[in-house]
Write a protein that holds these residues in place. Structure first.
Motif, PDB file in Angstrom:
ATOM      1  N   ILE A 105      -0.607  -5.008   3.480  1.00 23.35           N
ATOM      2  CA  ILE A 105      -1.775  -5.648   4.086  1.00 23.35           C
ATOM      3  C   ILE A 105      -1.861  -7.065   3.524  1.00 23.35           C
ATOM      4  O   ILE A 105      -1.780  -7.268   2.312  1.00 23.35           O
ATOM      5  N   HIS A 138      -1.856   6.488   1.318  1.00 16.52           N
ATOM      6  CA  HIS A 138      -3.234   5.977   1.293  1.00 16.52           C
ATOM      7  C   HIS A 138      -3.455   4.871   2.320  1.00 16.52           C
ATOM      8  O   HIS A 138      -4.466   4.183   2.279  1.00 16.52           O
ATOM      9  N   ARG A 139      -2.506   4.724   3.245  1.00 14.45           N
ATOM     10  CA  ARG A 139      -2.559   3.619   4.207  1.00 14.45           C
ATOM     11  C   ARG A 139      -3.838   3.653   5.057  1.00 14.45           C
ATOM     12  O   ARG A 139      -4.503   2.635   5.226  1.00 14.45           O
ATOM     13  N   ASP A 140      -4.190   4.796   5.608  1.00 11.07           N
ATOM     14  CA  ASP A 140      -5.378   4.885   6.473  1.00 11.07           C
ATOM     15  C   ASP A 140      -6.639   4.496   5.715  1.00 11.07           C
ATOM     16  O   ASP A 140      -7.480   3.754   6.233  1.00 11.07           O
ATOM     17  N   GLU A 169       4.862  -2.140   7.516  1.00 10.55           N
ATOM     18  CA  GLU A 169       3.532  -1.671   7.895  1.00 10.55           C
ATOM     19  C   GLU A 169       2.689  -1.195   6.715  1.00 10.55           C
ATOM     20  O   GLU A 169       1.503  -0.922   6.869  1.00 10.55           O
ATOM     21  N   ASN A 170       3.272  -1.117   5.552  1.00  9.43           N
ATOM     22  CA  ASN A 170       2.531  -0.699   4.360  1.00  9.43           C
ATOM     23  C   ASN A 170       2.140  -1.886   3.485  1.00  9.43           C
ATOM     24  O   ASN A 170       1.807  -1.705   2.317  1.00  9.43           O
ATOM     25  N   VAL A 229      -1.727  -6.375   9.103  1.00 10.82           N
ATOM     26  CA  VAL A 229      -0.605  -5.575   8.619  1.00 10.82           C
ATOM     27  C   VAL A 229       0.658  -6.403   8.820  1.00 10.82           C
ATOM     28  O   VAL A 229       0.861  -7.005   9.877  1.00 10.82           O
ATOM     29  N   ILE A 262       0.835  -1.207   0.000  1.00 13.39           N
ATOM     30  CA  ILE A 262       0.000   0.000   0.000  1.00 13.39           C
ATOM     31  C   ILE A 262       0.870   1.257   0.000  1.00 13.39           C
ATOM     32  O   ILE A 262       1.860   1.344   0.724  1.00 13.39           O
ATOM     33  N   ASP A 263       0.467   2.221  -0.810  1.00 15.81           N
ATOM     34  CA  ASP A 263       1.117   3.528  -0.819  1.00 15.81           C
ATOM     35  C   ASP A 263       0.931   4.152   0.571  1.00 15.81           C
ATOM     36  O   ASP A 263      -0.204   4.267   1.050  1.00 15.81           O
ATOM     37  N   PRO A 264       2.015   4.536   1.238  1.00 13.73           N
ATOM     38  CA  PRO A 264       1.898   5.101   2.590  1.00 13.73           C
ATOM     39  C   PRO A 264       0.926   6.278   2.680  1.00 13.73           C
ATOM     40  O   PRO A 264       0.277   6.470   3.706  1.00 13.73           O
ATOM     41  N   ALA A 271      -6.805   2.592   3.059  1.00 18.61           N
ATOM     42  CA  ALA A 271      -6.716   1.162   2.759  1.00 18.61           C
ATOM     43  C   ALA A 271      -7.099   0.322   3.971  1.00 18.61           C
ATOM     44  O   ALA A 271      -7.819  -0.684   3.837  1.00 18.61           O
ATOM     45  N   LEU A 272      -6.636   0.723   5.144  1.00 18.92           N
ATOM     46  CA  LEU A 272      -6.973  -0.018   6.362  1.00 18.92           C
ATOM     47  C   LEU A 272      -8.465   0.054   6.667  1.00 18.92           C
ATOM     48  O   LEU A 272      -9.072  -0.937   7.084  1.00 18.92           O
TER      49      LEU A 272
END
Length: 101
Positions: A50, A14-16, A47-48, A42, A10-12, A18-19
């Protein structure tokens, strides 16, 4: 039983988002008929990333899942969230047993 393991970088930025989408997808997917278990986590080392672990009773349950509104919504947003190529591996499993540790 059909088992899938999927890994999405995941692009950092857009992480939130995506989660949040993954959380909704997991919650709604676990309510589907024929779903044994549907989880997302995760990656501990990145952490990026999933990871999804999915267990379906059969092919019909898997096909039904891919046609749901919540799966389609996740799949539609996914290209904008990714920072690389997803990896998805499918296993067809005849049996599974719990192990004592």
């Amino acid at each position: 039983m059909i088992v899938l393991h999927a890994s999405f970088p995941i692009d950092p930025e857009h992480r939130d988002e995506a989660l949040e989408l993954a959380d909704d997808l997991v919650e709604r997917s676990n309510e589907e008929p024929g779903m044994i278990d549907y989880r997302a986590t995760v990656d501990l080392q990145d952490e990026n990333v999933i990871r999804f672990f999915e267990q379906y009773e059969d092919e019909a349950a898997f096909e039904a899942h891919t046609g749901t509104d919540h799966f389609q919504a996740f799949e539609e947003r996914l290209p904008d969230l990714l920072a690389g190529e997803p990896e998805v591996r499918r296993f067809e499993v005849e049996s599974a047993t719990d192990l004592e540790l």
